[in-house]
Design an enzyme around this catalytic site. Structure first.
Site, mmCIF file in Angstrom:
data_model
loop_
_atom_site.group_PDB
_atom_site.id
_atom_site.type_symbol
_atom_site.label_atom_id
_atom_site.label_comp_id
_atom_site.label_asym_id
_atom_site.label_seq_id
_atom_site.Cartn_x
_atom_site.Cartn_y
_atom_site.Cartn_z
ATOM 1 N N CYS A 107 0.849 -1.184 0.000
ATOM 2 C CA CYS A 107 0.000 0.000 0.000
ATOM 3 C C CYS A 107 0.894 1.246 0.000
ATOM 4 C CB CYS A 107 -0.880 -0.018 1.244
ATOM 5 S SG CYS A 107 -1.580 1.607 1.605
ATOM 6 N N GLU A 142 7.385 0.702 -12.476
ATOM 7 C CA GLU A 142 6.020 0.659 -13.010
ATOM 8 C C GLU A 142 4.963 0.817 -11.912
ATOM 9 O OE1 GLU A 142 5.637 -2.846 -15.464
ATOM 10 O OE2 GLU A 142 6.647 -1.862 -17.124
ATOM 11 N N CYS A 152 -5.738 3.832 3.470
ATOM 12 C CA CYS A 152 -6.079 4.606 2.270
ATOM 13 C C CYS A 152 -7.413 5.331 2.467
ATOM 14 C CB CYS A 152 -6.135 3.707 1.040
ATOM 15 S SG CYS A 152 -4.496 3.213 0.470
ATOM 16 N N GLU A 295 12.866 -0.191 -20.784
ATOM 17 C CA GLU A 295 12.771 -1.623 -21.080
ATOM 18 C C GLU A 295 12.275 -1.735 -22.508
ATOM 19 O OE1 GLU A 295 10.346 -3.660 -18.181
ATOM 20 O OE2 GLU A 295 11.353 -2.681 -16.501
#
Ligand code: GAL
Length: 660
Positions: A107, A142, A152, A295
């Site tokens: 998280c 990513e 959250c 990449e």
């Protein structure tokens, strides 16, 4: 130009590293990215750091002229951290945690995870600060995914408090009157967990914004540490191109020094060069600067299944296409295919056995050309006279209310981009707040959420001579994702000189016949996905419907405002009609030296003060021809060219001509 590979020395015996470095150098590689998944190797237990192996790898590569971009390793949390802090685990929409394993399972708002992240980043920064072989940092890997945990939720409530100030304001802005959702305490506001039905669209959109901000914030915490300790070493993050839907990449890019992204043209199905071009243009547009591919596909991709092997010539063709669209760095994923782990079938330049083969030779052939070109491309920029406005707010809102499957925001955006790409028109992808004055044409498809400021800047762009193209489902929502109380396109009605009387959602792949009229006289085609039934105020019709109950009503309109034009597409035209429409708008490529090119040949120009570089890219299976006029030096074949030239299938040509 940086040219390199993603390297995982920790996956191989140390005796092999020297051979790897030798082969890399022989292929012209000058950079590696390392360590972005090596947290446990660097910190096997809390505070016990082990950088010796990485120091040796960096130094050994350095002796071969190869420098290092270091990744912070936070995308793959060590088992010992997650076992100590089960609450740091990412919670899914259904309220259940993901299990340990794989990666991206943390998280981004969890305080314990942030503390551990800060410690490893600080330790790496202190250890590598001042090391001249470390030329850049990549944060995490990513970013993405959404978390629905209690931390959250509390953070979301605070985020809303900052944004709205009071519950009264929030309730009014969201229309919580509906279904009695009126909140009387911040703690009552839920996350859009899996529910019995649809969530309030304002809540759903704001949660997506909040989650995107959470990663921006988590990234900034790492950047702050690196900037403080490593001063001027530039920082990037490897993004996922145009296709990734869950992060506002303009926001994520703001704190970075440069943008990089991961390009896998043969991830599934046949590669689509227009989709690649759009992804490159999007990444270039995030900062309006050159970017890297961190990449670049170098072998067949694979998890549990294995995709097609890149065809001979594809690897350098893809890499050159990236360079043509503004890449100043190409880093292949990965140097050698792993023998173990979840990606043991995700192939690199070398196969599992480590013996150079055909793919290595192709990488080396491009390395040779880059060496020959030296620093020529440095400082050159892609020229674009057209901009497309990308709005993550609108994209997020459609994720919650897709209208119909054919009206997909990225799909519509990509189809308009494709029409421009086919004509070799240079396109910049820009945010709503961009300065538009330097573009001849601006397209802002499906700008669903619109604020008064953007509407006014669009108006003044047109008044000063620009051509603005917008589509159905624009100006529908205010910034809270609540429908405007005027006729559509709301704040844009006066500019486009139209009103939407009714609309028709063309579900199930329905299409409606349309034909060009007036200045667009001639072409016939089809509109799909959506049909606005338009009433003209101060606009003329460029095309009208030929079917449905709105036959003969305008489908495409244009209005003149000041020195410019505002063109509205009430439906999504098919390829042929879109092409005719672009001709009518006068959309044409603006190359300094190209006289003519066969259709299917992609042409992109990078210009520097001293010269321009015309890239001819043939992604087709047939030979293509182009007339390059006075021409100049061609760098792939290393000879002077002029007039007509032939580009073989999957071939690339780069013609340099002097400027001025
Ligand atoms: C990328 C990722 C890499 C590797 C690669 C192949 O998306 O950044 O770490 O996983 O895909 O799957």
């Amino acid at each position: 130009m940086h040219y390199g590979a993603d390297y995982y020395p920790e996956h191989w015996p140390e005796e092999r590293w020297e051979e790897d470095a030798r082969l890399m150098q022989a292929a012209g590689l000058n950079v590696v990215r390392m360590a972005e998944f090596a947290w446990t190797r660097m910190e096997p237990s809390e505070g016990a750091f082990n950088f010796g192996w990485l120091d040796r790898a960096i130094a050994l590569l350095g002796r071969h002229g190869i420098r290092t971009v270091l990744g912070t390793p936070t995308a793959a949390p060590p088992a010992w951290i997650m076992a100590a802090h089960p609450d740091a685990t990412l919670i899914r929409e259904d309220g259940r945690p993901v299990t340990y394993g794989s990666r991206r399972n943390y998280c981004p708002n969890n305080a314990d995870y942030r503390r551990h992240s800060a410690r490893i980043v600080t330790a790496m920064a202190e250890h590598y600060s001042g090391n001249p072989l470390v030329i850049g940092w990549q944060i995490d890997n990513e970013f993405g995914g959404r978390c629905y945990c209690p931390v959250c939720q509390a953070a979301f409530q605070r985020w809303l408090q900052d944004r709205y100030g009071s519950l009264e304001a929030l309730n009014a802005a969201w229309g919580t009157e509906f279904w009695s959702h009126i909140y009387s305490a911040w703690e009552q506001i839920p996350l859009p967990w899996a529910a019995t039905g649809t969530h309030n669209p304002s809540l759903a959109l704001n949660y997506r914004r909040f989650m995107s901000d959470s990663y921006v914030d988590y990234q900034r915490a790492q950047i702050d540490i690196l900037r403080q300790i490593c001063k001027d070493v530039p920082i990037t993050h490897n993004m996922m191109g145009f296709g990734y839907p869950n992060l506002n990449y303009f926001d994520l890019a703001r704190d970075l020094d440069w943008v990089s992204w991961d390009n896998y043209p043969r991830l599934r199905g046949e590669p689509d060069p227009a989709a690649r071009a759009l992804a490159h243009a999007t990444m270039r547009g995030l900062k309006g600067k050159p970017f890297w591919v961190m990449e670049e596909q170098a072998g067949p991709t694979g998890g549990s299944t294995v995709a097609l092997t890149p065809r001979p010539g594809e690897i350098p063709y893809w890499a050159w296409q990236a360079v043509a669209h503004g890449a100043d760095g190409i880093v292949y994923f990965r140097w050698r295919t792993a023998r173990f782990g979840a990606e043991e079938y995700w192939h690199g330049i070398l196969d599992h056995h480590g013996i150079p083969g055909r793919r290595y030779d192709e990488v080396r052939s491009m390395g040779e050309v880059l060496e020959r070109m030296g620093d020529r491309l440095d400082g050159s920029r892609v020229s674009a006279s057209v901009a497309m406005v990308l709005s993550y707010d609108s994209r997020f809102a459609f994720q919650n209310q897709s209208h119909n499957p054919h009206l997909d925001y990225p799909r519509v955006f990509a189809s308009l981009y494709r029409a421009l790409w086919k004509r070799n028109i240079g396109v910049d992808i820009v945010p709503c707040v961009a300065e538009l004055g330097r573009y001849r044409i601006v397209l802002a498809p499906m700008l669903y959420l619109l604020d008064a400021d953007t509407a006014e800047r669009f108006r003044s762009y047109v008044a000063q001579g620009g051509t603005l193209v917008m589509t159905c489902r624009s100006g529908v929502m205010d910034m809270d994702n609540v429908v405007v109380d005027t006729r559509l396109p709301g704040l844009l009605s006066a500019l486009f000189g139209i009103e939407v009387e009714e609309y028709d959602s063309l579900e199930d792949g329905r299409a409606v016949a349309i034909k060009g009229v007036g200045p667009l006289q001639g072409p016939r085609g089809e509109g799909s996905a959506w049909a606005d039934v338009l009433a003209l105020q101060q606009a003329e019709s460029l095309a009208c419907y030929e079917g449905e109950y709105y036959a003969s009503r305008p489908a495409i309109t244009a209005s003149r405002v000041g020195k410019g034009r505002a063109v509205y597409l009430g439906t999504l035209p098919d390829e042929a009609l879109a092409d005719a429409f672009l001709t009518a708008l006068g959309a044409r490529p603006e190359f300094s030296s190209l006289v003519r090119a066969d259709s299917g040949l992609e042409v992109v120009e990078r210009t520097a003060d001293h010269a321009s570089y015309l890239f001819l890219l043939n992604g087709t299976g047939d030979e293509k021809r182009a007339d390059v006029g006075a021409g100049g030096h061609e760098w792939i074949t290393d000879r002077e060219v002029a007039g007509e030239m032939v580009v073989p299938p999957l071939g690339v040509r780069i013609v340099e001509s002097p400027r001025g």
